[in-house]
Scaffold this active site. Structure first.
Site, PDB file in Angstrom:
ATOM      1  N   GLU A  13       2.239  -0.117   2.225  1.00  0.00           N
ATOM      2  CA  GLU A  13       0.865  -0.532   1.919  1.00  0.00           C
ATOM      3  C   GLU A  13      -0.072   0.672   1.872  1.00  0.00           C
ATOM      4  OE1 GLU A  13      -1.136  -2.533   0.775  1.00  0.00           O
ATOM      5  OE2 GLU A  13      -1.254  -4.469   1.758  1.00  0.00           O
ATOM      6  N   ASP A  14      -1.108   0.567   1.065  1.00  0.00           N
ATOM      7  CA  ASP A  14      -2.123   1.624   1.043  1.00  0.00           C
ATOM      8  C   ASP A  14      -3.037   1.511   2.272  1.00  0.00           C
ATOM      9  OD1 ASP A  14      -3.186  -0.786   0.136  1.00  0.00           O
ATOM     10  OD2 ASP A  14      -4.248   0.081  -1.575  1.00  0.00           O
ATOM     11  N   LYS A  61      -7.326   0.162   9.121  1.00  0.00           N
ATOM     12  CA  LYS A  61      -8.723  -0.083   9.546  1.00  0.00           C
ATOM     13  C   LYS A  61      -8.667  -1.171  10.601  1.00  0.00           C
ATOM     14  CE  LYS A  61     -11.281  -0.236   5.340  1.00  0.00           C
ATOM     15  NZ  LYS A  61     -12.294  -0.959   4.548  1.00  0.00           N
ATOM     16  N   LYS A  97      -1.916  -2.572  -6.886  1.00  0.00           N
ATOM     17  CA  LYS A  97      -1.619  -1.280  -7.476  1.00  0.00           C
ATOM     18  C   LYS A  97      -1.855  -0.138  -6.483  1.00  0.00           C
ATOM     19  CE  LYS A  97      -3.972  -3.159 -11.439  1.00  0.00           C
ATOM     20  NZ  LYS A  97      -5.217  -3.011 -12.235  1.00  0.00           N
ATOM     21  N   GLY A  98      -2.546  -0.429  -5.405  1.00  0.00           N
ATOM     22  CA  GLY A  98      -3.020   0.636  -4.511  1.00  0.00           C
ATOM     23  C   GLY A  98      -1.939   1.499  -3.899  1.00  0.00           C
ATOM     24  N   ARG A 100      -9.060   5.339  -8.372  1.00  0.00           N
ATOM     25  CA  ARG A 100      -7.706   5.426  -7.818  1.00  0.00           C
ATOM     26  C   ARG A 100      -7.120   6.825  -7.996  1.00  0.00           C
ATOM     27  NH1 ARG A 100      -5.859   0.133  -6.804  1.00  0.00           N
ATOM     28  NH2 ARG A 100      -6.554  -1.460  -8.270  1.00  0.00           N
ATOM     29  N   PHE A 157     -15.736   1.682   3.782  1.00  0.00           N
ATOM     30  CA  PHE A 157     -15.062   1.477   2.508  1.00  0.00           C
ATOM     31  C   PHE A 157     -14.606   2.822   1.958  1.00  0.00           C
ATOM     32  CE2 PHE A 157     -14.379   0.519  -1.928  1.00  0.00           C
ATOM     33  CZ  PHE A 157     -13.725  -0.692  -1.843  1.00  0.00           C
ATOM     34  N   ASP A 183      -9.157   1.680  -4.813  1.00  0.00           N
ATOM     35  CA  ASP A 183     -10.137   1.554  -5.886  1.00  0.00           C
ATOM     36  C   ASP A 183     -11.438   0.918  -5.430  1.00  0.00           C
ATOM     37  OD1 ASP A 183      -8.785  -1.067  -5.548  1.00  0.00           O
ATOM     38  OD2 ASP A 183     -10.079  -1.675  -7.198  1.00  0.00           O
ATOM     39  N   ASP A 187      -6.691  -3.908   6.200  1.00  0.00           N
ATOM     40  CA  ASP A 187      -8.077  -4.125   6.628  1.00  0.00           C
ATOM     41  C   ASP A 187      -8.096  -5.422   7.443  1.00  0.00           C
ATOM     42  OD1 ASP A 187     -10.826  -4.318   6.865  1.00  0.00           O
ATOM     43  OD2 ASP A 187     -11.203  -4.688   4.744  1.00  0.00           O
TER      44      ASP A 187
END
Ligand code: IMP
Ligand code: MG
Length: 180
Positions: free
Chosen positions: A101-102, A133, A45-46, A167, A154, A161, A105
């Site tokens: 993409e949000d 990241k 959902k990001g 969010r 983070f 989220d 990582d």
């Protein structure tokens, strides 16, 4: 205030900075994909706020579609299990696909999704991520377009989220799990 929201210790990227950068990315992508059959693929959902804002800055015809890939189980670190829970509705064969993409990582989620999409023979397949990241990377994968490179912390907000919360925070904030 929510106990989770009160633990946002720092605004890493403001709303204004996000908006400005998305406008720049939109201009670049408008040029790149003009007159091409473009499909934006978001991983729920990001990606939702980023997809919504970025897609309106890409001034060419496009299709928006979503997948659900789960790699995260509510904690602070990714694990290496990736499951496709909802697939695309669109046939991407011969199309120009841009994965939205949000955050990248470890890279494990996007790498898995890229492998699946590549096997469907799109004309091109590229990645745009709002946040990168790089220090978290465990598999070799790079985005073609990056909004912001961020430190190995983070972050929450603008779609990202912690245990499904935060969010809706309109900026990107650094989350602190330290007791005070
Ligand atoms: P990766 O597979 O490790 O690259 O992680 C991908 C997913 O993990 C992202 O799409 C996010 O949902 C989640 N994630 C990674 N880092 C963060 C973070 O700092 N905050 C919130 N979610 C994150
Ligand atoms: Mg998540």
């Amino acid at each position: 205030m929510d106990v989770k929201a009160s633990k946002i210790k720092e605004v890493l990227i403001s709303e204004q900075e996000i908006n400005q950068r998305i406008k720049q990315l939109g201009e670049q992508l408008t040029k790149e994909y003009a007159n091409k059959d473009l499909v934006l693929v978001g991983i729920l959902k990001g990606c939702v706020p980023f997809m919504t804002d970025l897609s309106r800055e890409i001034k060419t015809e496009l299709i928006i579609d979503y997948m659900i890939a789960k790699s995260y189980h509510g904690g602070f670190e990714s694990n290496n299990q990736v499951n496709i829970i909802k697939d695309l509705d669109t046939n991407i064969e011969g199309k120009h696909v841009l994965l939205v993409e949000d955050i990248i990582d470890t890279g494990q989620t996007i790498k898995k999704v890229i492998q699946i999409l590549q096997s469907r023979n799109p004309e091109t397949l590229k990645i745009v991520t709002l946040l990168d990241k790089k220090a978290g990377r465990k598999v070799s994968i790079e985005a073609d377009y990056v909004g912001f490179n961020i430190p190995h912390k983070f972050v929450v907000g603008y779609g990202l989220d912690l245990e499904e919360k935060l969010r809706n925070v309109p900026f990107i904030g650094v989350y602190s799990n330290e007791e005070e």
